[in-house]
Structure formats: C-alpha cells, structure tokens
Design an enzyme around this catalytic site. Structure first.
Site, PDB file in Angstrom:
ATOM      1  N   HIS A 289       0.814  -1.203   0.000  1.00  0.00           N
ATOM      2  CA  HIS A 289       0.000   0.000   0.000  1.00  0.00           C
ATOM      3  C   HIS A 289       0.849   1.255   0.000  1.00  0.00           C
ATOM      4  CE1 HIS A 289      -3.110   2.727   1.753  1.00  0.00           C
ATOM      5  NE2 HIS A 289      -3.781   2.076   0.833  1.00  0.00           N
ATOM      6  N   CYS A 290       2.171   1.110   0.185  1.00  0.00           N
ATOM      7  CA  CYS A 290       2.983   2.314   0.435  1.00  0.00           C
ATOM      8  C   CYS A 290       3.994   2.610  -0.665  1.00  0.00           C
ATOM      9  CB  CYS A 290       3.716   2.162   1.761  1.00  0.00           C
ATOM     10  SG  CYS A 290       2.599   2.010   3.149  1.00  0.00           S
ATOM     11  N   ILE A 291       4.958   1.701  -0.824  1.00  0.00           N
ATOM     12  CA  ILE A 291       6.124   2.039  -1.651  1.00  0.00           C
ATOM     13  C   ILE A 291       5.753   2.336  -3.111  1.00  0.00           C
ATOM     14  CG2 ILE A 291       8.511   1.368  -2.215  1.00  0.00           C
ATOM     15  CD1 ILE A 291       8.068   1.536   0.761  1.00  0.00           C
TER      16      ILE A 291
END
Ligand SMILES: NC(=O)c1ccc[n+]([C@@H]2O[C@H](COP(=O)([O-])OP(=O)(O)OC[C@H]3O[C@@H](n4cnc5c(N)ncnc54)[C@H](O)[C@@H]3O)[C@@H](O)[C@H]2O)c1
Length: 459
Positions: A289-291
């Site tokens: 969900h982030c990088i």
C-alpha cells in the site's frame, strides 16, 4: 464500557483558556481515552499498542463487519493474533464502533485511513477529507487530532485544519492538530508498533507537546520536528528512499543477468562493507500500500512548485517494468528448456501477497504477472498459504475468488513452470524444485533454502 473521560474534562466555555498542562498530565497518566479511526493494517496494531499501555481505546471504522469481528474478540488480519484483540476487549480497554458521535468521549483522535492514488495516479485524499468531515461536528475544545496516514506535505494544515475550524474552534487554541506518520511494517516481529520511534510535527507548540506526550507512553521514543509539513516529508522521504533503491537493484539485476553475474551474490558480498552500503534486494516489482504509491504524492505536490521529481518517476518506471521483465524471462526459459512457448503453458505462481509472511495482496506484482501471463495464453494457478482466496481489488477484479492450490508433488509435476513471486517462510521449496520441471525464482528463495538445481532460474 464507560468512556467518560473523567473529572478533568476540558471546559466547553470558549472564553476560558484550555489548561494544556492538565491535558498533558492526563495523557502522561494514561487516564485519557483515545480514538483510532481506520482499523486496518496500521490502525489495528496501533490500538493494541495504546490499549497495551493502559489507555482506553475506541476504534472507529466504516466497515460494520470489521467492527463486529473485533468486538467479538477476533482479528481479521492474519499476523495479528485473535488473543491480542480478545484480551483488550475482555479487559474493556477496547471496543470498536461505527458511530462517530462517540468521538465526543475521547481526548485524542488518531487517524489511520487509506491514502491511495486515483485512476490518474494523483493523491486520493477522499478518505482523509471524509474522516475529517466526520470528526468536525463532534470536535470539542481540548481534543488532540493526529493524522497518521501517509500524505504530501501540507495535508494536515491546508486540507484538514480548515475543515476542523469550520465550526468556530481554532487549532492551537481550542483544539490541537498534529501529524505523526505511521511506520508500521506488517509481519515484522522484530519491529512491532511499540518498538518503532515516532516522528511528530505539531500545528503549534502545544499540539507538539500533547502529541509527543501521548506517543511517549507507548512507542520507543518520539522525534519532534518543526512542523506537520516536515513530519509529512519525513514519511515520504523514507518511502522514496526505498522505492529508488529497489529500482536501482532491479536495474542492476537486468544488467548483471545479461552478463551472467548473480546479482544476489553481488549484493551479499557488497553488504560485507562495514560502511557506506546498505543492501536492497531485487524482486518481481513493487507491491503493498505504500512504496508503489506514496512517492507519487510528492511528485504531485512538487508540480505546484514547478519542480519535477525525476528520480521518483524513473524509479517508478523501472519498478513498474519488472513484472513484464519476469514474464519475458519465464517465456525465454520455457522456450530454451522445453521448446514451448507461453501459450497453453501451465504456470504455478508461488506467493501472491505483496511480501513475505503477510496476507495483503494490495498492489501485489504477482497479480500483474498473472494478468500478463494469461494475456499471453498461459494457464495460471497459484499457491499461497497466507492467501487462501484472492480478494476483490479494483485493478484485478478478474482474480477475485480464485483459490490457492495445495503444494504437493503432483501439483508441482502437473505444471510446465513455477514462478516464485513471494518467498513466504514455511513453503517447501525443496519439494517444488524436486518435482517441477522449471522454477523461476525472483526472490532467491531456493538458494536461501539451500536448494540448488539446474532447473532453477533466477529472475
Ligand atoms: N499497511 C502498511 O504497511 C502501512 C505502513 C505505513 C503507513 N501506512 C499508511 O497508513 C494508512 C492506512 O493504511 P492501512 O494499510 O492501514 O489501510 P487499510 O485499508 O488496511 O485500513 C484502513 C481502514 O480504514 C477504514 N476506513 C476507510 N475510510 C474510513 C472512514 N472515513 N472512517 C473510518 N474508517 C475508515 C477501512 O474500512 C479500513 O479498515 C495509509 O495512509 C497508508 O499509506 C500503511
């Protein structure tokens, strides 16, 4: 559970100044009630950390199914044990609700809602805005509001503050607003929520003092910074650092592959340098969900300043190209070793979660690889002990409901190739290599499991 925040409830008389020191003491004494909005991969471990420190916690989520599960003492996230939830529910230190009216009873509100990208790859702040609008009517004097979701510099003060101030209360005077990025690493047992220091930026000195007082009660130290914008930038910097370095090793992998050099051996040897080098590892592409997402929050905001973020764009380009590269490698290996193409080939994907030992498939490159393989005519199945069934996602609705095959000798023998996308622990790589005619390994999992064979191709 009684949620009255007690005798030191802050005055509702607007002419009276808020007693910040009394509020701070209340936080330090752990006598405050804390609300956590968004009970997901970040919010739920946070609940555990806060309740574990002795605070009373009310969890808010819009998903009534999650709320019911949690109140029944069940975790819906695999790496968070049921027992952890059941204990705090039984001890009446935690309950989950969908009704935002209960916000009035808490002293501090921590917001952990999603911050995805839109279809046009621009920041989608609809969850943050929706949550802030839901808080606003219940905001009362003396409350602390902290955003934890990853976002671009300016979100807390430019987007949230005006919404919260609509009712006439002022940040820094009547209520307190801060930003403190979540640094959760799901599945990392060495660094769980309480062991990770927290960066905090306040909208004014009082907000900073109150937010650090709260976090100091349940994390391994706080790192105060000058402003919410600085704290927002810290989080993006951490994730951009990873995205760029992963892109670098992915690029090096393609170069060394062509030269017949094993990039894994190169990194292992380079990492023996005691200074100036930090190992990052290649893979089938970026997931989670982030990088893959967060760096583009900065790219978007930078445009306001007429600055282009070329490192971020380039890293995105290289990482996004990885699934296609892996599929090309698989196709070439099949052709070379079996004289077969991909059309009609039976391929078993190992690991569809975006990283090892978690059940999260968001942005997983394995799904993109499955899509590419099927577009070229391959027949694809998967094995993932953490993902018994692929959940519905916006990008890959076509895979929703597909179920994991058990990994047995017949399964491995029955395919033309296996492709290791995610290297979960506990998977029998020896059995796979023993029975599968060709294994494409994007994680160096076989070598790390001590299994070597001519049928294993690193990619
Ligand atoms: N997952 C990670 O590893 C990780 C790590 C660091 C930071 N983050 C950041 O933390 C934030 C949350 O991520 P996550 O992985 O926990 O997301 P998630 O999807 O697992 O959880 C979000 C939760 O918020 C709920 N929700 C959505 N809108 C809501 C609303 N208006 N009110 C109340 N609840 C609402 C959802 O139902 C869900 O339970 C994101 O900004 C993400 O970038 C995530």
């Amino acid at each position: 559970m009684p949620m009255d925040s007690g005798e030191q409830r802050t005055s509702s008389n607007p002419s009276e100044r808020i007693d910040i020191e009394a509020l701070r003491r209340r936080l330090v004494a752990r006598a405050a009630a804390v609300g956590v909005i968004g009970l997901g991969y970040v919010g739920l471990p946070l609940v555990g950390a806060i309740a574990g420190a002795g605070f009373r916690v009310v969890g808010f989520d819009i998903d009534p199914v999650k709320v019911a599960e949690l109140n029944a003492g069940r975790s819906y996230i695999r790496h968070i044990p049921d027992a952890d939830i059941a204990r705090v529910v039984q001890e009446r230190r935690f309950r989950a609700v969908t009704d935002f009216a209960e916000l009035a009873a808490v002293d501090a509100v921590l917001i952990c809602v999603p911050t995805p990208l839109t279809r046009h790859r621009e920041p989608d702040l609809s969850y943050v805005v929706g949550t802030t609008e839901a808080i606003a009517p219940h905001l009362r004097r003396g409350q602390l509001v902290v955003l934890e979701s990853t976002t671009y510099p300016g979100t807390t003060r430019e987007v949230m503050r005006p919404i919260l101030e609509r009712g006439g209360l002022r940040s820094g005077v009547d209520f307190f607003l801060a930003y403190s990025p979540e640094r959760e690493d799901p599945g990392n047992s060495q660094y769980s929520t309480t062991r990770i220091p927290k960066v905090v930026g306040g909208d004014g000195d009082a907000a900073l003092a109150l937010a650090t007082a709260l976090y100091d009660q349940f994390v391994a130290g706080t790192v105060p910074v000058a402003s919410p914008e600085t704290a927002e930038a810290v989080k993006l910097t951490e994730n951009i650092f990873r995205a760029v370095n992963i892109a670098l090793v992915n690029e090096l992998k393609t170069v060394y592959e062509a030269m017949g050099i094993d990039v894994w051996e190169v990194i292992r040897a380079a990492a023996t340098k005691p200074f100036g080098f930090m190992p990052f590892y290649p893979g089938p592409g970026l997931g989670g969900h982030c990088i893959p997402i967060d760096p583009f929050y900065l790219t978007w905001k930078a445009r306001e300043y007429d600055i282009s973020t070329r490192f971020i764009e380039l890293a995105g380009e290289i990482n996004t190209a990885m699934p296609r590269h892996i599929v090309d490698r698989l196709q070439a290996a099949l052709d070379e070793r079996t004289g077969k193409g991909l059309k009609g080939a039976r391929v078993l994907i190992l690991g569809v979660a975006y990283k090892k030992n978690v059940d999260d498939t968001r942005e997983s490159p394995a799904l993109r690889i499955m899509e590419l393989l099927e577009a070229r005519g391959a027949v694809v199945a998967y094995h993932d002990p953490f993902v018994p069934e692929i959940p519905r996602s916006r990008e890959h609705a076509e895979f929703a409901g597909r179920r994991s095959l058990a990994l047995a000798a017949e399964t491995a023998r029955g395919v033309d190739a296996a492709l290791i996308c995610t290297d979960h622990d506990g998977v029998d790589y020896r059995l796979l290599v023993q029975h599968c005619p060709l294994v494409i390994d994007t994680r160096n999992a076989c070598a790390r499991a001590g299994v070597a064979a001519a049928t294993v191709v690193k990619a």
